[in-house]
Design a protein around this motif. Sequence first.
Motif, PDB file in Angstrom:
ATOM      1  N   ILE A  20       0.803  -1.291  -0.083  1.00  0.00           N
ATOM      2  CA  ILE A  20      -0.143   0.102  -0.048  1.00  0.00           C
ATOM      3  C   ILE A  20       0.849   1.407  -0.078  1.00  0.00           C
ATOM      4  N   LEU A  21       1.772   1.018   0.847  1.00  0.00           N
ATOM      5  CA  LEU A  21       2.822   2.518   1.201  1.00  0.00           C
ATOM      6  C   LEU A  21       3.855   2.478   0.019  1.00  0.00           C
ATOM      7  N   SER A  22       3.544   2.544  -1.017  1.00  0.00           N
ATOM      8  CA  SER A  22       4.310   2.598  -2.343  1.00  0.00           C
ATOM      9  C   SER A  22       4.809   3.914  -2.833  1.00  0.00           C
ATOM     10  N   HIS A  23       4.916   4.914  -2.002  1.00  0.00           N
ATOM     11  CA  HIS A  23       5.027   6.062  -2.296  1.00  0.00           C
ATOM     12  C   HIS A  23       6.397   6.463  -3.041  1.00  0.00           C
ATOM     13  N   SER A  24       6.405   7.389  -3.896  1.00  0.00           N
ATOM     14  CA  SER A  24       7.896   7.606  -4.545  1.00  0.00           C
ATOM     15  C   SER A  24       8.314   8.990  -4.268  1.00  0.00           C
ATOM     16  N   THR A  25       9.528   9.252  -3.749  1.00  0.00           N
ATOM     17  CA  THR A  25      10.269  10.452  -3.626  1.00  0.00           C
ATOM     18  C   THR A  25       9.992  11.526  -4.731  1.00  0.00           C
ATOM     19  N   GLU A  26       9.656  10.893  -5.835  1.00  0.00           N
ATOM     20  CA  GLU A  26       9.313  11.718  -6.974  1.00  0.00           C
ATOM     21  C   GLU A  26       8.149  12.618  -6.528  1.00  0.00           C
ATOM     22  N   PHE A  27       7.232  12.069  -5.936  1.00  0.00           N
ATOM     23  CA  PHE A  27       5.913  13.004  -5.582  1.00  0.00           C
ATOM     24  C   PHE A  27       5.703  13.342  -4.241  1.00  0.00           C
ATOM     25  N   ILE A  28       6.294  12.656  -3.089  1.00  0.00           N
ATOM     26  CA  ILE A  28       6.153  12.892  -1.752  1.00  0.00           C
ATOM     27  C   ILE A  28       7.637  13.569  -1.264  1.00  0.00           C
ATOM     28  N   MET A  29       7.251  14.240   0.016  1.00  0.00           N
ATOM     29  CA  MET A  29       8.641  14.509   0.644  1.00  0.00           C
ATOM     30  C   MET A  29       8.189  14.079   2.104  1.00  0.00           C
ATOM     31  N   LEU A  58      19.427  -5.522   3.038  1.00  0.00           N
ATOM     32  CA  LEU A  58      18.701  -5.205   1.451  1.00  0.00           C
ATOM     33  C   LEU A  58      20.006  -5.054   0.423  1.00  0.00           C
ATOM     34  N   ALA A  59      20.957  -5.741   0.495  1.00  0.00           N
ATOM     35  CA  ALA A  59      22.250  -5.438  -0.260  1.00  0.00           C
ATOM     36  C   ALA A  59      21.929  -5.511  -1.762  1.00  0.00           C
ATOM     37  N   THR A  60      21.059  -6.568  -1.887  1.00  0.00           N
ATOM     38  CA  THR A  60      20.813  -6.798  -3.456  1.00  0.00           C
ATOM     39  C   THR A  60      19.312  -6.148  -4.024  1.00  0.00           C
ATOM     40  N   ARG A  61      18.867  -5.414  -2.948  1.00  0.00           N
ATOM     41  CA  ARG A  61      17.625  -4.758  -3.362  1.00  0.00           C
ATOM     42  C   ARG A  61      17.806  -2.972  -3.177  1.00  0.00           C
ATOM     43  N   THR A  62      18.927  -2.623  -2.970  1.00  0.00           N
ATOM     44  CA  THR A  62      19.040  -1.230  -2.875  1.00  0.00           C
ATOM     45  C   THR A  62      18.587  -0.241  -3.777  1.00  0.00           C
ATOM     46  N   HIS A  63      18.644  -0.414  -4.995  1.00  0.00           N
ATOM     47  CA  HIS A  63      18.414   0.453  -6.064  1.00  0.00           C
ATOM     48  C   HIS A  63      16.909   0.412  -6.253  1.00  0.00           C
ATOM     49  N   GLN A  64      16.398  -0.873  -6.114  1.00  0.00           N
ATOM     50  CA  GLN A  64      14.916  -0.774  -6.170  1.00  0.00           C
ATOM     51  C   GLN A  64      14.072  -0.112  -4.987  1.00  0.00           C
ATOM     52  N   LEU A  65      14.736   0.008  -3.928  1.00  0.00           N
ATOM     53  CA  LEU A  65      13.800   0.685  -2.829  1.00  0.00           C
ATOM     54  C   LEU A  65      14.157   2.048  -2.585  1.00  0.00           C
ATOM     55  N   ASN A  66      15.188   2.544  -3.303  1.00  0.00           N
ATOM     56  CA  ASN A  66      15.971   3.815  -2.653  1.00  0.00           C
ATOM     57  C   ASN A  66      14.705   4.854  -3.091  1.00  0.00           C
ATOM     58  N   GLU A  67      14.008   4.882  -3.933  1.00  0.00           N
ATOM     59  CA  GLU A  67      13.055   5.857  -4.255  1.00  0.00           C
ATOM     60  C   GLU A  67      11.997   5.640  -3.488  1.00  0.00           C
ATOM     61  N   GLU A  68      11.401   4.712  -2.869  1.00  0.00           N
ATOM     62  CA  GLU A  68      10.267   4.216  -2.144  1.00  0.00           C
ATOM     63  C   GLU A  68      10.548   4.088  -0.550  1.00  0.00           C
ATOM     64  N   PRO A  69      10.753   5.375  -0.005  1.00  0.00           N
ATOM     65  CA  PRO A  69      11.354   5.288   1.358  1.00  0.00           C
ATOM     66  C   PRO A  69      10.372   4.480   2.410  1.00  0.00           C
ATOM     67  N   TYR A  70       8.973   4.526   2.358  1.00  0.00           N
ATOM     68  CA  TYR A  70       8.200   3.697   3.320  1.00  0.00           C
ATOM     69  C   TYR A  70       8.344   2.422   3.144  1.00  0.00           C
ATOM     70  N   ARG A  71       8.249   2.019   1.656  1.00  0.00           N
ATOM     71  CA  ARG A  71       8.414   0.471   1.352  1.00  0.00           C
ATOM     72  C   ARG A  71       9.726   0.129   2.009  1.00  0.00           C
ATOM     73  N   ARG A  72      10.864   0.633   1.860  1.00  0.00           N
ATOM     74  CA  ARG A  72      12.137   0.272   2.254  1.00  0.00           C
ATOM     75  C   ARG A  72      12.124   0.056   3.841  1.00  0.00           C
ATOM     76  N   LEU A  73      11.740   1.149   4.573  1.00  0.00           N
ATOM     77  CA  LEU A  73      11.930   1.188   5.892  1.00  0.00           C
ATOM     78  C   LEU A  73      10.738  -0.345   6.520  1.00  0.00           C
ATOM     79  N   LEU A  74       9.606  -0.356   5.701  1.00  0.00           N
ATOM     80  CA  LEU A  74       8.877  -1.670   6.115  1.00  0.00           C
ATOM     81  C   LEU A  74       9.566  -2.917   5.795  1.00  0.00           C
TER      82      LEU A  74
END
Length: 725
Positions: free
Chosen positions: A87-96, A117-133
């Motif tokens: 659900i919380l797939s917000h991108s830093t392109e749209f929210i701060m 998350l060594a193998t998924r760093t790039h994928q989740l860099n722009e999705e901060p909530y998803r990364r923390l979750l």
Amino acid sequence: RYGLYYFRESLFEAIPELYRYFERAMRNSYGKGAITIPSFLRFGSWIGGDRDGNPFVTASVTRNAIRLGMQEALHEYIKHVDKLRNILSHSTEFIMPTEEFVHYLASENQRVGNRLLATRTHQLNEEPYRRLLTIMRHKLKHTLRIVEQRLDGERAVPPETAYRDATQFRNELHIIDRSVRSHNDHLIAGRELKDLIRLVETCGFGLYQLDIRQESTIHSETVAELLQLNGLSSDYLGLAEEDKLQLLGELLLRKHLPMPHRPDMSQQSRETLEVFDTMLEMRLEAGQDIFGSYVISMTHLASHIMEVMLLGKAAGLVGLNSQGELYCDLVVSPLFETIEDLRHIRSVLTNLLENTTYRSLLKTSGDLQEVMLGYSDSCKDGGILASNWNLYNAQGEVIELTERYGVACRLFHGRGGTAGRGGGPTHEAIVAQPPDTIQGQIKFTEQGEVLAAKYSNVETAVYELSVGCTGLLKASRGIIEKQGAYAQSYHEVMQELAKIGEQSFRDLTDDSPALMDYFYEATPVQEFGQLNIGSRPSHRKQTVRDKSSIRAIPWVFGWAQARHTLPAWYGIGSALKHFQKNHENGEAQLKEMVQEWPAFHSLLSNTRMALFKAEMDIAKAYSGLVLDRSNAKTIYTQIKQEFELTVEEVLRVSGLDGLLDDAPLLHYSLSRRDPYLDPLNHIQITLIKRHREFLVAEGQDAESPWLDPLLRTINAIASGIRNTG
């Protein structure tokens, strides 16, 4: 595992739904302003902690009960976090995100995230909530793995990537919540995210607080042995109560207390001390609030509470810290059960709260005194009227005393499923408590037999939790404005009724030598001890046929199976008739009490339900199982006469023509069951007779072919009658 089932089946969904209903009601009443409702609901259990009379509840069982609860909670949280990641797939392109969130995510990335998350760093860099979750999910999985390893008997050390307790996880959810709301996504924050926050605030990682329970003489004997072996008192049990309190108070204030475990101690003392050691161990493993109360059954003296404190000190739960300051990590709840104990509650609590050592310990642990009131044993002891009235008075005395000594009080109601053990509708029971005794919090038990009826699906679970909360709100009005006691004349009437009712009950149960033979032979009490349904043996002394030996649950259960249900009503008819006969306006006064006094209304309402479930013709058929036919006839006639008198008098003062005229839905439900219950009772009577005849012929150790179907009828009748024990 049976208890945990209801969390999966309904409670995990019902808890956040309850809060949604509550918030909606607040908005409807007070408008759409920001009204924050804290997560006030808490769950407890003593499955795996109640060792009063059950030798199988060992320290190992207690540890596993806690770990199974943690396993259940962590599995549920992982499922919720998975949903939130979608659900919380917000991108830093749209929210701060908020600055708080950005800093926290950076610190967690540096601490564990970049490695996890060594193998998924790039994928989740722009999705901060998803990364923390995702980081949070990994930490939950690692925490769960540790719990499961310990359940398997392994000695597991938590890695850095596991949570130490629920506090960090809860704080992370709040950080996400504040950040999501900062960019106006209130709707998203108020759904699945808020539901998970509610669950974590309510259940933590432990799922519930585990209460420990043991009988007072076990503690007394353990303390006496400890003191004797360590040269601190040669005859502790022989001391006067005042001397015991003085000695215990002095020992509790010592910085170092030489009371090591010794190999020459008795098995009972070693097991008792191991429980306290386990409490210390599990507080470190599962969190500081994993335990609720340490309940002392059969509390007769203030020293019984102080003894538990001393055993806690021996384990390190109570004592002096390095700065010489007192600490206390034990909440001790005295349980007052019998009529005599309820009458002595004032003297016990006065001696306790006037003890300077105990008062200091209580202050360090939050200045909250919990007091548990037992409905079951008091009713078995003196009958329903005496039990109700002494419990009512005891609550007022407890609150009066704790207020006088400046201590907050939480009353813990040990209610059973049936009216004879304090059962009945939850909302009505709470509202019927004495005015000003419910002070914003209440604790009560839900016995195993009612779990299926109340919590088998989400709708009924939400309903039960809701009526409990609304009852608490109504009963807590005294916090805003003292309500004051009901009319003194009501109390005087009830005092007289209770005295007559108790005498009538004791005439039958204590003064009729043939009564216990009738009970054992006219009910299946001898047989249902073989059903695997109890938390403890059905008897304190298995070979003794007396009222003090049999426990309260089988006492009520046996009478219910044989359709007598007398613990819930016996003595009320005699009391009502006697009062009206001796007072000119007695009937009018009783009718006024039914209308104006919730406690009296609730008592008679539960009585009418119990009377409706009784069936004297079927009870007579059960009396045919009694070997002494003369005694059987005498006892049955006495019971039937009181039954008919009680029906007549209860209907008179209630102003009703039929027992359940004021509850048509309940009347319909119970009436629909009778065509199934009545034949089951007659089948059971036949099976009891055949089973007992077989044992007489073949020997008591023979394997009866009639036992299994007999046990099935016990279960079937209990399911039909519902609140049977």
